[in-house]
Motif scaffolding. Structure first.
Motif, PDB file in Angstrom:
ATOM      1  N   SER A  15      54.662  63.229  81.968  1.00 55.87           N
ATOM      2  CA  SER A  15      55.926  63.595  81.318  1.00 55.87           C
ATOM      3  C   SER A  15      56.913  62.429  81.336  1.00 55.87           C
ATOM      4  O   SER A  15      56.707  61.421  82.012  1.00 55.87           O
ATOM      5  N   ASP A 236      57.122  70.665  76.150  1.00 53.51           N
ATOM      6  CA  ASP A 236      56.566  71.224  77.379  1.00 53.51           C
ATOM      7  C   ASP A 236      57.456  70.780  78.535  1.00 53.51           C
ATOM      8  O   ASP A 236      57.569  69.584  78.816  1.00 53.51           O
ATOM      9  N   LYS A 255      56.218  66.133  76.531  1.00 45.47           N
ATOM     10  CA  LYS A 255      56.288  66.649  77.906  1.00 45.47           C
ATOM     11  C   LYS A 255      57.535  66.044  78.521  1.00 45.47           C
ATOM     12  O   LYS A 255      57.622  64.821  78.694  1.00 45.47           O
TER      13      LYS A 255
END
Length: 258
Positions: A15, A236, A255
């Protein structure tokens, strides 16, 4: 718990934050929503309402239509404990309040009322939202309705019963600005709800899927959702997967650490 910790570790390694995000839409979402502080007045009211449930020591018999609980061993459950371990967390509630305040959705569908804490967070974010909330368990639904009535949270309609019956009726001739999916955490049901709700989307609709790393099944469901041709952007944030349908956007998946 080990499964979730492992998934979180993998998420952290892949991420990022706003740096390197070239989509203006997603960059603004991160900097103007995700990384902003939650409005103090909204948050304080939410915490007061949550405390009402934490102080409720009564027991109810829960009817569970979904994947079941990883925590509770029986269907006889104390309201305070449900609120503590199964209700929306403080971190999620803060982000949900900010998301709703940022986009200001007028017409909202929630799949999975539970005790009503997620619904309350939506109301804190935008008091003018009209919320349709679906709950499978009649006793849980009653606790939520009492909570809404006591705190004067208006324009919330709970439809109680099996989602396979209540969902098609609830979305008939409807378009929703936001749908919050927090119901049965199985791949089959999640994809069924996703496909059932597709006719309700508008270009600026956004959907929130809870617990996308809850199990391998939920990870598979999230992967399939991302691939759908109508889905253009996904974000996400580990505990949620957020979906956008904006036709003007390039198909991208992000992410983001929140």
């Amino acid at each position: 718990m080990t499964h979730i910790l492992l998934e979180y570790f993998k998420f952290i390694t892949k991420s990022s934050n706003q740096h390197g995000v070239h989509s203006p839409f997603v960059y603004d979402l991160i900097t103007k929503c995700f990384y902003k502080k939650t409005e103090a007045t909204y948050l304080s009211k939410f915490k007061l309402i949550r405390k009402q449930l934490l102080d409720n020591k009564s027991f109810i018999k829960v009817t569970d239509f979904g994947a079941g609980s990883k925590i509770f061993k029986t269907n006889e459950r104390q309201v305070s404990k449900i609120a503590k371990v199964a209700g929306i967390s403080n971190k999620k509630s803060k982000l949900l309040i900010r998301l709703i305040a940022y986009f200001k959705p007028k017409n909202v569908l929630e799949i999975g009322t539970s005790l009503g804490l997620g619904t309350t967070a939506i109301k804190m974010g935008h008091k003018n939202s009209i919320i349709t909330s679906l709950e499978g368990c009649s006793e849980t639904s009653k606790i939520a309705q009492d909570l809404f009535d006591f705190n004067n949270l208006n324009d919330i309609k709970i439809h109680t019963g099996d989602f396979n019956k209540t969902l098609p009726k609830s979305i008939e001739n409807q378009h929703f600005d936001c749908i919050y999916f927090d119901g049965n955490h199985t791949k089959k049901d999640t994809l069924n709800y996703f496909n059932t709700c597709l006719p309700t989307i508008k270009n600026d609709s956004f959907w929130i899927f809870d617990d996308i790393y809850w199990s391998d099944e939920m990870k598979e469901a999230w992967t399939e959702i991302k691939k759908h041709p109508k889905v253009k952007v996904t974000v996400d944030v580990f505990h949620w997967g957020i979906v956008f349908f904006r036709k003007e956007q390039e198909k991208e998946h992000f992410k983001i650490r929140v």
